[in-house]
Write a protein that holds these residues in place. Structure first.
Motif, PDB file in Angstrom:
ATOM      1  N   HIS A 173       0.836  -1.208   0.000  1.00  0.00           N
ATOM      2  CA  HIS A 173       0.000   0.000   0.000  1.00  0.00           C
ATOM      3  C   HIS A 173       0.867   1.254   0.000  1.00  0.00           C
ATOM      4  CE1 HIS A 173      -3.099   2.915   1.381  1.00  0.00           C
ATOM      5  NE2 HIS A 173      -2.126   3.360   2.148  1.00  0.00           N
ATOM      6  N   ASN A 174       1.849   1.283   0.882  1.00  0.00           N
ATOM      7  CA  ASN A 174       2.695   2.477   1.002  1.00  0.00           C
ATOM      8  C   ASN A 174       3.492   2.752  -0.259  1.00  0.00           C
ATOM      9  OD1 ASN A 174       1.760   2.778   3.614  1.00  0.00           O
ATOM     10  ND2 ASN A 174       3.550   1.833   4.566  1.00  0.00           N
ATOM     11  N   ASN A 175       4.009   1.705  -0.871  1.00  0.00           N
ATOM     12  CA  ASN A 175       4.777   1.894  -2.109  1.00  0.00           C
ATOM     13  C   ASN A 175       3.902   2.430  -3.230  1.00  0.00           C
ATOM     14  OD1 ASN A 175       7.171   1.053  -0.957  1.00  0.00           O
ATOM     15  ND2 ASN A 175       6.986  -1.059  -1.662  1.00  0.00           N
ATOM     16  N   GLN A 176       2.670   1.939  -3.313  1.00  0.00           N
ATOM     17  CA  GLN A 176       1.749   2.434  -4.335  1.00  0.00           C
ATOM     18  C   GLN A 176       1.400   3.897  -4.076  1.00  0.00           C
ATOM     19  OE1 GLN A 176       0.567   0.502  -7.071  1.00  0.00           O
ATOM     20  NE2 GLN A 176       0.048   2.577  -7.742  1.00  0.00           N
ATOM     21  N   LEU A 177       1.224   4.234  -2.788  1.00  0.00           N
ATOM     22  CA  LEU A 177       0.910   5.616  -2.429  1.00  0.00           C
ATOM     23  C   LEU A 177       2.070   6.544  -2.782  1.00  0.00           C
ATOM     24  CD1 LEU A 177      -0.977   7.660  -1.065  1.00  0.00           C
ATOM     25  CD2 LEU A 177       0.023   7.001   1.142  1.00  0.00           C
ATOM     26  N   LYS A 178       3.282   6.140  -2.465  1.00  0.00           N
ATOM     27  CA  LYS A 178       4.457   6.968  -2.775  1.00  0.00           C
ATOM     28  C   LYS A 178       4.605   7.162  -4.282  1.00  0.00           C
ATOM     29  CE  LYS A 178       7.278   4.463  -0.177  1.00  0.00           C
ATOM     30  NZ  LYS A 178       8.534   3.989   0.454  1.00  0.00           N
ATOM     31  N   LYS A 179       4.372   6.109  -5.032  1.00  0.00           N
ATOM     32  CA  LYS A 179       4.474   6.190  -6.493  1.00  0.00           C
ATOM     33  C   LYS A 179       3.461   7.187  -7.051  1.00  0.00           C
ATOM     34  CE  LYS A 179       3.801   3.302 -10.613  1.00  0.00           C
ATOM     35  NZ  LYS A 179       3.454   1.934 -11.093  1.00  0.00           N
ATOM     36  N   ASP A 180       2.229   7.119  -6.549  1.00  0.00           N
ATOM     37  CA  ASP A 180       1.187   8.014  -7.064  1.00  0.00           C
ATOM     38  C   ASP A 180       1.370   9.446  -6.575  1.00  0.00           C
ATOM     39  OD1 ASP A 180       0.254   5.752  -8.232  1.00  0.00           O
ATOM     40  OD2 ASP A 180      -1.711   5.747  -7.282  1.00  0.00           O
ATOM     41  N   LEU A 181       1.932   9.622  -5.396  1.00  0.00           N
ATOM     42  CA  LEU A 181       2.222  10.974  -4.912  1.00  0.00           C
ATOM     43  C   LEU A 181       3.287  11.640  -5.779  1.00  0.00           C
ATOM     44  CD1 LEU A 181       2.222  10.585  -1.006  1.00  0.00           C
ATOM     45  CD2 LEU A 181       0.534  11.788  -2.413  1.00  0.00           C
ATOM     46  N   GLU A 182       4.243  10.852  -6.252  1.00  0.00           N
ATOM     47  CA  GLU A 182       5.282  11.408  -7.121  1.00  0.00           C
ATOM     48  C   GLU A 182       4.669  11.901  -8.432  1.00  0.00           C
ATOM     49  OE1 GLU A 182       8.606  12.994  -8.324  1.00  0.00           O
ATOM     50  OE2 GLU A 182       8.316  12.121  -6.306  1.00  0.00           O
ATOM     51  N   MET A 183       3.700  11.176  -8.924  1.00  0.00           N
ATOM     52  CA  MET A 183       3.011  11.609 -10.139  1.00  0.00           C
ATOM     53  C   MET A 183       2.218  12.890  -9.874  1.00  0.00           C
ATOM     54  SD  MET A 183       1.651   7.901 -11.529  1.00  0.00           S
ATOM     55  CE  MET A 183       0.722   8.652 -12.861  1.00  0.00           C
ATOM     56  N   LEU A 184       1.658  12.988  -8.668  1.00  0.00           N
ATOM     57  CA  LEU A 184       0.895  14.183  -8.301  1.00  0.00           C
ATOM     58  C   LEU A 184       1.811  15.398  -8.191  1.00  0.00           C
ATOM     59  CD1 LEU A 184      -2.144  14.467  -7.788  1.00  0.00           C
ATOM     60  CD2 LEU A 184      -1.668  14.424  -5.338  1.00  0.00           C
ATOM     61  N   ARG A 185       3.032  15.198  -7.707  1.00  0.00           N
ATOM     62  CA  ARG A 185       4.008  16.299  -7.620  1.00  0.00           C
ATOM     63  C   ARG A 185       4.326  16.845  -9.007  1.00  0.00           C
ATOM     64  NH1 ARG A 185       6.694  12.495  -3.937  1.00  0.00           N
ATOM     65  NH2 ARG A 185       6.194  13.108  -1.787  1.00  0.00           N
ATOM     66  N   LYS A 186       4.406  15.959  -9.982  1.00  0.00           N
ATOM     67  CA  LYS A 186       4.686  16.400 -11.342  1.00  0.00           C
ATOM     68  C   LYS A 186       3.498  17.162 -11.929  1.00  0.00           C
ATOM     69  CE  LYS A 186       7.908  12.615 -12.229  1.00  0.00           C
ATOM     70  NZ  LYS A 186       8.170  11.361 -12.990  1.00  0.00           N
ATOM     71  N   LYS A 187       2.299  16.759 -11.551  1.00  0.00           N
ATOM     72  CA  LYS A 187       1.096  17.438 -12.038  1.00  0.00           C
ATOM     73  C   LYS A 187       0.942  18.820 -11.417  1.00  0.00           C
ATOM     74  CE  LYS A 187      -3.933  16.882 -12.422  1.00  0.00           C
ATOM     75  NZ  LYS A 187      -5.105  16.006 -12.115  1.00  0.00           N
ATOM     76  N   TYR A 188       1.366  18.935 -10.127  1.00  0.00           N
ATOM     77  CA  TYR A 188       1.234  20.200  -9.406  1.00  0.00           C
ATOM     78  C   TYR A 188       2.611  20.641  -8.899  1.00  0.00           C
ATOM     79  CZ  TYR A 188      -3.763  19.052  -9.309  1.00  0.00           C
ATOM     80  OH  TYR A 188      -5.063  18.729  -9.660  1.00  0.00           O
ATOM     81  N   PRO A 189       3.485  21.103  -9.783  1.00  0.00           N
ATOM     82  CA  PRO A 189       4.859  21.433  -9.381  1.00  0.00           C
ATOM     83  C   PRO A 189       4.955  22.618  -8.422  1.00  0.00           C
ATOM     84  CG  PRO A 189       4.438  22.148 -11.635  1.00  0.00           C
ATOM     85  CD  PRO A 189       3.264  21.317 -11.232  1.00  0.00           C
ATOM     86  N   HIS A 190       3.875  23.401  -8.299  1.00  0.00           N
ATOM     87  CA  HIS A 190       3.911  24.579  -7.412  1.00  0.00           C
ATOM     88  C   HIS A 190       3.594  24.201  -5.963  1.00  0.00           C
ATOM     89  CE1 HIS A 190      -0.336  23.993  -8.294  1.00  0.00           C
ATOM     90  NE2 HIS A 190      -0.633  24.740  -7.244  1.00  0.00           N
ATOM     91  N   THR A 191       3.245  22.950  -5.735  1.00  0.00           N
ATOM     92  CA  THR A 191       2.869  22.530  -4.383  1.00  0.00           C
ATOM     93  C   THR A 191       4.007  21.753  -3.716  1.00  0.00           C
ATOM     94  OG1 THR A 191       1.944  20.426  -5.139  1.00  0.00           O
ATOM     95  CG2 THR A 191       0.454  22.315  -5.058  1.00  0.00           C
ATOM     96  N   LYS A 192       3.906  21.631  -2.405  1.00  0.00           N
ATOM     97  CA  LYS A 192       4.810  20.782  -1.643  1.00  0.00           C
ATOM     98  C   LYS A 192       3.977  19.638  -1.077  1.00  0.00           C
ATOM     99  CE  LYS A 192       7.710  20.649   2.501  1.00  0.00           C
ATOM    100  NZ  LYS A 192       8.206  21.429   3.665  1.00  0.00           N
ATOM    101  N   ILE A 193       4.222  18.424  -1.573  1.00  0.00           N
ATOM    102  CA  ILE A 193       3.478  17.238  -1.149  1.00  0.00           C
ATOM    103  C   ILE A 193       4.437  16.323  -0.399  1.00  0.00           C
ATOM    104  CG2 ILE A 193       2.067  15.298  -1.889  1.00  0.00           C
ATOM    105  CD1 ILE A 193       1.423  16.879  -4.443  1.00  0.00           C
ATOM    106  N   VAL A 194       4.224  16.178   0.885  1.00  0.00           N
ATOM    107  CA  VAL A 194       5.117  15.430   1.769  1.00  0.00           C
ATOM    108  C   VAL A 194       4.543  14.034   2.030  1.00  0.00           C
ATOM    109  CG1 VAL A 194       6.121  15.336   4.088  1.00  0.00           C
ATOM    110  CG2 VAL A 194       5.905  17.539   2.893  1.00  0.00           C
ATOM    111  N   TYR A 195       5.360  13.018   1.865  1.00  0.00           N
ATOM    112  CA  TYR A 195       4.969  11.665   2.273  1.00  0.00           C
ATOM    113  C   TYR A 195       5.466  11.436   3.696  1.00  0.00           C
ATOM    114  CZ  TYR A 195       4.825   6.610   2.811  1.00  0.00           C
ATOM    115  OH  TYR A 195       4.596   5.344   3.298  1.00  0.00           O
ATOM    116  N   ALA A 196       4.559  11.039   4.588  1.00  0.00           N
ATOM    117  CA  ALA A 196       4.913  10.754   5.977  1.00  0.00           C
ATOM    118  C   ALA A 196       5.038   9.247   6.162  1.00  0.00           C
ATOM    119  CB  ALA A 196       3.861  11.326   6.918  1.00  0.00           C
ATOM    120  N   ASP A 197       6.226   8.803   6.514  1.00  0.00           N
ATOM    121  CA  ASP A 197       6.530   7.373   6.607  1.00  0.00           C
ATOM    122  C   ASP A 197       6.203   6.848   8.001  1.00  0.00           C
ATOM    123  OD1 ASP A 197       7.469   4.827   6.318  1.00  0.00           O
ATOM    124  OD2 ASP A 197       9.519   5.386   5.776  1.00  0.00           O
TER     125      ASP A 197
END
Length: 372
Positions: free
Chosen positions: A256-280
């Motif tokens: 689950h966590n790996n899938q979430l991290k992968k999709d968050l990285e895609m979201l960062r590329k879609k919204y480069p003006h934002t700061k999206i932090v993954y909390a481990d």
């Protein structure tokens, strides 16, 4: 004060990892999630599935009374608010007209799922849901509240650039419900893209609403949880890791966590003006499990502090708060509070690991894009 006493006090704070107050990086926090961060919404909703959280020993350590938090005291979100010199977040359902909520609101509800309740009803397991206040419902609450926070786009942009949005942890209950009634890991694996997708969609929706800095936590190592260890005990020693956790369920949480991290990285590329932090959350909790004595947890790591007996001090007939259960004398010596949730002491260490950047990527305290 003697030199020895001064040394002992300093040593205590260093060992317990208490951080000095940070400058107010954020002026508001908006939190979404489930029982890991609910500060009272579940009880205020009138739900009756878990009423024991409305009485002691829940809340005994810090508040000396129950608050609707599923712990003996404060939660990760409470420590984050304190770290940025903000008051503890009021639950959304406690807000009334004229009440101040200028520093943020907590939308989390114990038992909440990322997926809408309709999904579980379609799967014929909707009857076991604690609440229908899923992530989309919480998003709707935020949208309703937004009109009272700002009116114009310029006002909203100014307001939200000083805000932290915490989206989760959420998704754990999407798996708990089917797991607890016999669902297989293979079956649950097929749900992961749906659950993660809902978390990503909500995060994206918040960005569209004006959020600039967001933190999205992953799942805990559920194979180390007393409820999983009790329900899925195995006579096969190979099913456990060296610390006594169930390897298969921790592997599922990692998936689950790996899938979430992968999709968050895609979201960062879609919204480069934002700061999206993954909390481990997974690694932060595992560190405590691997070296409990180093962090002061000498009472137990896999056993619940509050429960009704059994090898992990958890059983459904005498859960914490019910007849037959007893709370340990010193919850701060334990990681696990009631078999499902952690103690205030454990949440404090996890929160400090997020705030100081050890378990956040990118670090929570790093500047946002617009601040560089």
């Amino acid at each position: 004060m003697t030199m020895r006493l001064h040394f002992l006090i300093l040593s205590f704070f260093l060992i317990r990892g208490i951080a000095a107050p940070s400058p107010r990086k954020y002026e508001h926090i908006f939190n979404f999630g489930d029982s890991l961060s609910d500060t009272g919404n579940f009880l205020l909703s009138g739900a009756l599935a878990f009423p024991v959280i409305g009485k002691l020993p829940y809340g005994e350590t810090f508040f000396s009374h129950s608050t609707g938090r599923c712990s003996d005291g404060r939660l990760v979100i409470d420590f984050i608010a304190e770290a940025f010199s903000l008051p503890l977040l009021p639950p959304y359902l406690a807000l009334t007209k004229g009440q101040s909520f200028q520093h943020g609101v907590n939308f989390a509800v114990a038992g909440a799922t990322a997926l809408n309740s309709e999904f579980f009803h379609e799967q014929k397991i909707g009857a076991i849901l604690w609440t229908n206040d899923s992530l989309s419902v919480q998003l709707g609450w935020f949208r309703k509240l937004k009109s009272t926070l700002c009116t114009t786009k310029q006002d909203c942009d100014e307001f939200f650039k000083k805000s932290l949005f915490v989206v989760g942890e959420i998704g754990g209950n999407d798996y708990n419900y089917p797991f607890f009634i016999g669902g297989s890991i293979e079956l649950l694996n097929s749900m992961v893209p749906l659950v993660v997708g809902e978390i990503i969609n909500t995060t994206s929706a918040l960005i569209e609403e004006g959020a600039v800095e967001l933190m999205v936590p992953g799942n805990f190592p559920i194979g180390c949880s007393a409820v999983y260890l009790t329900l899925f005990q195995s006579p096969n020693k190979a099913d456990y890791d060296p610390h006594g956790c169930l390897k298969a369920y921790n592997a599922f949480a990692t998936y689950h966590n790996n899938q979430l991290k992968k999709d968050l990285e895609m979201l960062r590329k879609k919204y480069p003006h934002t700061k999206i932090v993954y909390a481990d959350y997974y690694s932060a909790a595992l560190r405590l499990l691997h070296t409990p004595m180093h962090h002061g947890f000498y009472g137990g790591t896999l056993q619940a502090c509050c429960g009704g007996g059994g090898p992990y001090n958890f059983n459904f007939s005498a859960r914490c708060g019910h007849t037959g259960s007893v709370a340990c004398e010193n919850p701060s010596a334990y990681l696990n509070w009631d078999g499902i949730h952690l103690t205030e002491a454990a949440y404090h260490y996890i929160a400090m690991g997020l705030i100081n950047g050890t378990f956040t990527s990118p670090p929570l305290m790093s500047p946002a894009l617009g601040d560089k």
